[in-house]
Design an enzyme around this catalytic site. Sequence first.
Site, PDB file in Angstrom:
ATOM      1  N   GLY A  81       0.748  -1.093   0.179  1.00 59.19           N
ATOM      2  CA  GLY A  81      -0.241  -0.179   0.095  1.00 59.19           C
ATOM      3  C   GLY A  81       0.673   1.192  -0.181  1.00 59.19           C
ATOM      4  N   ASN A 138      -7.706   3.805   9.344  1.00 61.24           N
ATOM      5  CA  ASN A 138      -6.912   3.101   9.295  1.00 61.24           C
ATOM      6  C   ASN A 138      -7.423   3.300  10.891  1.00 61.24           C
ATOM      7  OD1 ASN A 138      -5.353   5.299   8.573  1.00 61.24           O
ATOM      8  ND2 ASN A 138      -3.936   3.977   9.963  1.00 61.24           N
ATOM      9  N   GLN A 176      -7.657   0.191   4.059  1.00 59.20           N
ATOM     10  CA  GLN A 176      -8.118  -0.003   4.508  1.00 59.20           C
ATOM     11  C   GLN A 176     -10.008  -1.194   4.887  1.00 59.20           C
ATOM     12  OE1 GLN A 176      -7.140  -1.694   7.731  1.00 59.20           O
ATOM     13  NE2 GLN A 176      -5.137  -0.800   7.613  1.00 59.20           N
ATOM     14  N   SER A 222      -4.027  -2.892  -0.386  1.00 62.31           N
ATOM     15  CA  SER A 222      -2.337  -3.628  -0.472  1.00 62.31           C
ATOM     16  C   SER A 222      -3.196  -5.032  -0.005  1.00 62.31           C
ATOM     17  CB  SER A 222      -2.217  -2.889   1.144  1.00 62.31           C
ATOM     18  OG  SER A 222      -1.505  -4.059   2.047  1.00 62.31           O
ATOM     19  N   THR A 256      10.807  -7.091 -11.694  1.00 63.80           N
ATOM     20  CA  THR A 256      10.273  -8.510 -12.061  1.00 63.80           C
ATOM     21  C   THR A 256       9.126  -8.953 -10.852  1.00 63.80           C
ATOM     22  OG1 THR A 256      12.047  -9.455 -12.347  1.00 63.80           O
ATOM     23  CG2 THR A 256      10.129 -10.651 -11.697  1.00 63.80           C
ATOM     24  N   CYS A 293       4.419   3.819  15.265  1.00 67.97           N
ATOM     25  CA  CYS A 293       4.925   3.861  14.792  1.00 67.97           C
ATOM     26  C   CYS A 293       5.913   2.511  14.201  1.00 67.97           C
ATOM     27  CB  CYS A 293       6.163   4.976  14.474  1.00 67.97           C
ATOM     28  SG  CYS A 293       7.658   4.977  15.771  1.00 67.97           S
TER      29      CYS A 293
HETATM   30  N1  PLP Z   1      -2.499   3.438   3.431  1.00 65.42           N
HETATM   31  C1  PLP Z   1      -3.010   2.949   5.077  1.00 65.42           C
HETATM   32  C2  PLP Z   1      -4.134   3.964   5.286  1.00 65.42           C
HETATM   33  C3  PLP Z   1      -2.856   2.078   5.890  1.00 65.42           C
HETATM   34  O1  PLP Z   1      -3.124   1.738   6.780  1.00 65.42           O
HETATM   35  C4  PLP Z   1      -1.303   1.494   5.738  1.00 65.42           C
HETATM   36  C5  PLP Z   1      -0.872   0.315   6.936  1.00 65.42           C
HETATM   37  O2  PLP Z   1      -0.878   1.154   7.839  1.00 65.42           O
HETATM   38  C6  PLP Z   1      -0.886   1.852   4.912  1.00 65.42           C
HETATM   39  C7  PLP Z   1      -1.414   2.603   3.393  1.00 65.42           C
HETATM   40  C8  PLP Z   1       0.360   0.772   4.010  1.00 65.42           C
HETATM   41  O3  PLP Z   1       0.141  -0.449   4.013  1.00 65.42           O
HETATM   42  P1  PLP Z   1       0.902  -1.277   3.629  1.00 65.42           P
HETATM   43  O4  PLP Z   1       1.232  -1.562   4.857  1.00 65.42           O
HETATM   44  O5  PLP Z   1       0.551  -2.003   2.322  1.00 65.42           O
HETATM   45  O6  PLP Z   1       2.701  -0.488   3.222  1.00 65.42           O
END
Ligand code: PLP
Length: 366
Positions: free
Chosen positions: A71, A140, A168, A188, A227, A310
């Site tokens: 993501g 999230n 999410q 994601s 790849t 974090c």
């Molecule tokens: N965007 C949101 C709203 C998320 O909650 C997260 C991960 O917590 C991400 C992006 C990042 O996704 P990834 O862990 O696949 O990099």
Amino acid sequence: MTALHYLDANASQPLRPAALDAILAAFEVAGNPSSVHRAGRGVRRILEDARDVIARGFGGQPQDLVFTAGGTEADATAIHAMSAGRRLIISAIEHDAVRSAAAGAAILPVGPDGVADMDALEVLLSAGNPSLVCLMLANNETGVIQPVEQAAAICRRYGAVLHVDAVQAAGRMPVRLDMIGAHSLAISSHKLGGPAGVGALLLAPDAPFAAPLVGGGGQERGRRGGTPAVALIAGFAAAVQANEADDPHRLATMRDAAEQAAQACGAVVCGDPKNRLPNTSCIALPGTAAGVQVIALDLEKIAVSAGAACSSGKVQTSHVLQAMGLGTLAGEAIRVSLPWNVTEADIDAFASAYRRVADRLRATLV
Ligand code: PLP
């Protein structure tokens, strides 16, 4: 030994059995999908079948789906590829994946319910500069669903581009790029029961795409070099299909039961209680730091998280809850997010552990 009760699906979902099967089967097949020989074509078939499932599952076309390493990369790619010559506007509650890729962006405020202010969007866009707007589909931390269709209509009226982080939301509610009307969608795999380390950016046919974030050998129609991780992608597609059989009411009923148990101990639910993801609850216990609650619950074998943890594991005060104007509550909220395989035993365990923890922490306050 007492079982661990995993209620932190928004951090990462448990892997779906169908995803594991698909990954293992794909790992058996050797080859690079870019090779022209028979072996390469076999791998390419796995890749393109998965692309088809994922693109169509989220309201797009296979040729418009770009696989990424998750993501974060999907968000960063969208911003990198579509921001050239455009001013950036992001909502105050975006994930760090967007915030870190959008330095200097104008901030779209949210109300106390955690919903982005569409009048403010209109005011920002009426300044007339070409803009790229980022608004997530569901937050999230609170699970609150954002008015992305309305944002898309406003953006299109002003000639602005809209990127939607659906990381999410995907797998927890219907998500279709064509219905939303945005220019792109980030997804994601590990947030919906597939493996971590893979995700996708789904583009609308009219999305501008100036340059890839990762160059390289021209894979993904020149939009992401390298790849592709075909076995992980196969698991991602299998998880998308498995999600279709889920019953969101089952999750919402269990989420509400967990929440009611916490409210009976004096906890406060943060964000719009109606317009939320069925699996997510953000609950603050006034007077007790979020990090302390997380550790106390962990000792009870309940896995939840604080507003934002974090990567170093340190708990920071949530920028999302601060943007909602929650004051000190912003540092006192935990996120309970139910995985696809949650059971009533998990909810019962949470309810009784929360009662014990709240009583104990309250006793130390006087
Ligand atoms: N965007 C949101 C709203 C998320 O909650 C997260 C991960 O917590 C991400 C992006 C990042 O996704 P990834 O862990 O696949 O990099």
